[in-house]
Design a protein around this motif. Structure first.
Motif, PDB file in Angstrom:
ATOM      1  N   MET A  25      54.699  49.610  32.835  1.00 43.96           N
ATOM      2  CA  MET A  25      55.625  49.032  33.811  1.00 43.96           C
ATOM      3  C   MET A  25      54.948  47.989  34.695  1.00 43.96           C
ATOM      4  O   MET A  25      55.605  47.040  35.123  1.00 43.96           O
ATOM      5  CB  MET A  25      56.249  50.132  34.686  1.00 43.96           C
ATOM      6  CG  MET A  25      57.296  50.961  33.971  1.00 43.96           C
ATOM      7  SD  MET A  25      58.616  49.968  33.235  1.00 43.96           S
ATOM      8  CE  MET A  25      59.184  49.030  34.638  1.00 43.96           C
ATOM      9  N   TYR A  28      55.642  44.594  33.612  1.00 40.81           N
ATOM     10  CA  TYR A  28      57.019  44.105  33.627  1.00 40.81           C
ATOM     11  C   TYR A  28      57.613  43.932  35.018  1.00 40.81           C
ATOM     12  O   TYR A  28      58.638  43.278  35.164  1.00 40.81           O
ATOM     13  CB  TYR A  28      57.926  45.053  32.824  1.00 40.81           C
ATOM     14  CG  TYR A  28      57.680  44.960  31.349  1.00 40.81           C
ATOM     15  CD1 TYR A  28      58.243  43.940  30.593  1.00 40.81           C
ATOM     16  CD2 TYR A  28      56.849  45.870  30.709  1.00 40.81           C
ATOM     17  CE1 TYR A  28      58.009  43.840  29.231  1.00 40.81           C
ATOM     18  CE2 TYR A  28      56.610  45.775  29.350  1.00 40.81           C
ATOM     19  CZ  TYR A  28      57.193  44.759  28.627  1.00 40.81           C
ATOM     20  OH  TYR A  28      56.952  44.661  27.279  1.00 40.81           O
ATOM     21  N   GLY A  29      57.012  44.543  36.024  1.00 39.10           N
ATOM     22  CA  GLY A  29      57.621  44.439  37.345  1.00 39.10           C
ATOM     23  C   GLY A  29      56.681  44.803  38.467  1.00 39.10           C
ATOM     24  O   GLY A  29      55.479  44.971  38.284  1.00 39.10           O
ATOM     25  N   GLU A  30      57.277  44.932  39.627  1.00 39.48           N
ATOM     26  CA  GLU A  30      56.537  45.256  40.849  1.00 39.48           C
ATOM     27  C   GLU A  30      56.717  46.740  41.173  1.00 39.48           C
ATOM     28  O   GLU A  30      57.832  47.251  41.193  1.00 39.48           O
ATOM     29  CB  GLU A  30      57.070  44.430  42.022  1.00 39.48           C
ATOM     30  CG  GLU A  30      56.897  42.937  41.851  1.00 39.48           C
ATOM     31  CD  GLU A  30      55.452  42.498  41.922  1.00 39.48           C
ATOM     32  OE1 GLU A  30      54.680  43.074  42.708  1.00 39.48           O
ATOM     33  OE2 GLU A  30      55.096  41.575  41.170  1.00 39.48           O
ATOM     34  N   PHE A  37      59.987  51.006  39.941  1.00 40.76           N
ATOM     35  CA  PHE A  37      59.614  49.601  39.811  1.00 40.76           C
ATOM     36  C   PHE A  37      60.855  48.734  39.934  1.00 40.76           C
ATOM     37  O   PHE A  37      61.958  49.172  39.601  1.00 40.76           O
ATOM     38  CB  PHE A  37      59.001  49.326  38.422  1.00 40.76           C
ATOM     39  CG  PHE A  37      57.573  49.728  38.299  1.00 40.76           C
ATOM     40  CD1 PHE A  37      56.566  48.782  38.360  1.00 40.76           C
ATOM     41  CD2 PHE A  37      57.220  51.047  38.103  1.00 40.76           C
ATOM     42  CE1 PHE A  37      55.238  49.147  38.238  1.00 40.76           C
ATOM     43  CE2 PHE A  37      55.901  51.424  37.979  1.00 40.76           C
ATOM     44  CZ  PHE A  37      54.898  50.469  38.047  1.00 40.76           C
ATOM     45  N   GLN A  38      60.677  47.526  40.420  1.00 36.62           N
ATOM     46  CA  GLN A  38      61.734  46.518  40.346  1.00 36.62           C
ATOM     47  C   GLN A  38      61.230  45.422  39.421  1.00 36.62           C
ATOM     48  O   GLN A  38      60.061  45.042  39.465  1.00 36.62           O
ATOM     49  CB  GLN A  38      62.116  45.978  41.719  1.00 36.62           C
ATOM     50  CG  GLN A  38      61.034  45.197  42.427  1.00 36.62           C
ATOM     51  CD  GLN A  38      61.534  44.549  43.697  1.00 36.62           C
ATOM     52  OE1 GLN A  38      62.697  44.234  43.825  1.00 36.62           O
ATOM     53  NE2 GLN A  38      60.624  44.340  44.638  1.00 36.62           N
ATOM     54  N   CYS A  39      62.122  44.960  38.557  1.00 40.72           N
ATOM     55  CA  CYS A  39      61.735  43.996  37.530  1.00 40.72           C
ATOM     56  C   CYS A  39      62.737  42.857  37.478  1.00 40.72           C
ATOM     57  O   CYS A  39      63.943  43.084  37.529  1.00 40.72           O
ATOM     58  CB  CYS A  39      61.701  44.663  36.154  1.00 40.72           C
ATOM     59  SG  CYS A  39      60.715  46.153  36.070  1.00 40.72           S
ATOM     60  N   LEU A  41      63.806  40.215  34.823  1.00 41.83           N
ATOM     61  CA  LEU A  41      63.573  40.049  33.398  1.00 41.83           C
ATOM     62  C   LEU A  41      64.662  39.241  32.704  1.00 41.83           C
ATOM     63  O   LEU A  41      65.842  39.357  33.041  1.00 41.83           O
ATOM     64  CB  LEU A  41      63.526  41.424  32.708  1.00 41.83           C
ATOM     65  CG  LEU A  41      62.523  42.442  33.245  1.00 41.83           C
ATOM     66  CD1 LEU A  41      62.790  43.808  32.640  1.00 41.83           C
ATOM     67  CD2 LEU A  41      61.110  41.990  32.939  1.00 41.83           C
ATOM     68  N   HIS A  46      63.632  42.248  28.763  1.00 45.00           N
ATOM     69  CA  HIS A  46      64.307  43.529  28.988  1.00 45.00           C
ATOM     70  C   HIS A  46      64.309  44.351  27.699  1.00 45.00           C
ATOM     71  O   HIS A  46      63.955  45.537  27.704  1.00 45.00           O
ATOM     72  CB  HIS A  46      65.729  43.274  29.493  1.00 45.00           C
ATOM     73  CG  HIS A  46      66.519  44.515  29.684  1.00 45.00           C
ATOM     74  ND1 HIS A  46      67.552  44.855  28.838  1.00 45.00           N
ATOM     75  CD2 HIS A  46      66.447  45.496  30.611  1.00 45.00           C
ATOM     76  CE1 HIS A  46      68.085  45.987  29.238  1.00 45.00           C
ATOM     77  NE2 HIS A  46      67.432  46.406  30.309  1.00 45.00           N
ATOM     78  N   MET A  49      60.797  45.545  26.933  1.00 46.32           N
ATOM     79  CA  MET A  49      60.414  46.640  27.821  1.00 46.32           C
ATOM     80  C   MET A  49      61.037  47.953  27.360  1.00 46.32           C
ATOM     81  O   MET A  49      60.361  48.983  27.283  1.00 46.32           O
ATOM     82  CB  MET A  49      60.829  46.340  29.265  1.00 46.32           C
ATOM     83  CG  MET A  49      60.456  47.439  30.245  1.00 46.32           C
ATOM     84  SD  MET A  49      61.132  47.173  31.900  1.00 46.32           S
ATOM     85  CE  MET A  49      62.865  47.577  31.632  1.00 46.32           C
TER      86      MET A  49
END
Length: 96
Positions: A25, A28-30, A37-39, A41, A46, A49
């Motif tokens: 993860m 792919y995101g923060e 996580f926030q992503c 994409l 997406h 992932m």
């Protein structure tokens, strides 16, 4: 670019699988909180992932949610944050 903002949260029963999902993860995101996580994409990222996550979890005992919050360029998340300040993922160039 047509990107969406996603919130990903998971409950992984095995520590080894949890670490694998966490490392995956981070690509792919923060990271927001322990298993959240926030992503931001594209459709392609997406799908990539989801495929990677599907191979990393045990579908019989683990749970993973991917929540589509909508188009990233038109959405302003309304979040109540206590403690550390919440910042939505900003658009950044991706070098492939």
């Amino acid at each position: 670019m047509d990107e969406h903002l996603f919130l990903v949260t998971y409950d992984i029963r095995d520590v080894k699988r949890w670490r694998r999902v966490f490392r995956l993860m981070k690509g792919y995101g923060e990271w927001l909180q322990l298993s959240v996580f926030q992503c931001r994409l594209s459709r392609r990222r997406h799908a990539e992932m989801l495929e990677m996550l599907d191979g990393a979890i045990n579908g019989k005992v683990d749970a993973l949610l991917v929540i589509d919050l909508g188009p990233a360029d038109r959405i302003k998340p309304r979040v109540v944050s206590l403690g550390e300040k919440f910042e939505p993922v900003a658009r950044e160039p991706t070098i492939v």
